[in-house]
Design an enzyme around this catalytic site. Structure first.
Site, PDB file in Angstrom:
ATOM      1  CG  ASP A   1       7.921 101.551  50.700  1.00  0.00           C
ATOM      2  OD1 ASP A   1       7.666 102.773  50.756  1.00  0.00           O
ATOM      3  OD2 ASP A   1       7.440 100.710  51.485  1.00  0.00           O
TER       4      ASP A   1
ATOM      5  CE  LYS B   1       8.570  97.424  52.787  1.00  0.00           C
ATOM      6  NZ  LYS B   1       7.819  97.873  51.596  1.00  0.00           N
TER       7      LYS B   1
ATOM      8  CE  LYS C   1       5.963  99.224  54.669  1.00  0.00           C
ATOM      9  NZ  LYS C   1       5.619  99.775  53.339  1.00  0.00           N
TER      10      LYS C   1
END
EC number: 4.1.2.4
Length: 230
Positions: free
Chosen positions: A99, A165, A195
């Site tokens: 991430d 995300k 996400k």
């Protein structure tokens, strides 16, 4: 976007979409070990830890829960080669997912070539890993509006991301919102995952994000959210 109604989001269905997260700077090795054990017990999609803790998580993971690590976290203000190296080291230690945080200032300035190059550097360094790109949606929306968030998602897709995300959870502008998730989901059109992360603390909030189009949730209080669905 899922067609499931809110009543269909039971604990098992939600758990399968959760990254059980421990990214506090004060986290200890013992806490990471406990988080991995809890992740296995809850049946989540992945456990997300800081890069330094990936090896600890991997060594305490007999159930084989996928491990995610962050890169360029939480500010995004790192040279692309540093993010890439950090991601590569995390992958070597056992992370299956990365991430990474974009250069938020570059996005706000409209320099999406730089944003894309940053992402592409990490993508090249971790070809075998799932790459989630944190766009810090609340900051982009507050300072620049919807079009900038859309452009950031498009840059992530063009650079080879697997997910976009919302948030680190550390930015003062806030975390995930239903509006951001919906806009991001519409932008990537099912080609990438979405996400939702940052400030999701209740079952109702989690379901709202899933109904808006999130395919993964970043939660630090996973058990409380799942208990609220029971």
């Amino acid at each position: 976007m899922s067609a499931m109604s809110p009543s269909r989001w039971g604990p098992d269905q939600v758990a399968q979409r959760v990254d059980h997260t421990l990214l506090k700077p004060e986290a200890t090795a013992a806490q990471v070990v406990a988080t991995v054990a809890e992740a296995a017990e809850l049946g989540v999609a992945a456990v997300c830890v800081s890069p330094l803790m990936v090896a600890v998580a991997a060594a305490a993971n007999p159930a084989g829960v996928p491990i995610a690590a962050v890169a360029g976290f939480p500010s995004g203000k790192h040279r692309p080669e540093i993010k890439a190296r950090e991601a590569a080291l995390a992958a070597a230690d056992g992370a299956a997912e990365i991430d990474m945080v974009i250069d938020i200032g570059a996005a706000l300035a409209g320099d999406f070539a730089a944003v894309g190059a940053d992402i592409a550097a990490v993508r090249a360094a971790v070809q075998g890993a799932v790459l989630k790109v944190i766009v810090e949606s609340a900051a982009l929306l507050e300072f620049a509006g919807d079009a900038t968030l859309v452009a950031a998602c498009r840059a992530a897709e063009d650079a080879g991301a697997d997910f976009v995300k919302t948030s680190t959870g550390f930015h003062p502008c806030g975390g995930a919102s239903v509006h951001a998730v919906s806009l991001m989901a519409d932008t990537v059109g099912g080609r990438l995952g979405v996400k939702a992360s940052g400030g999701i603390r209740t079952a109702a909030e989690a379901v709202a994000m899933l109904q808006a189009g999130a395919t993964r949730l970043g939660l630090s209080g996973t058990r409380a959210v799942l208990d609220g669905l029971g």
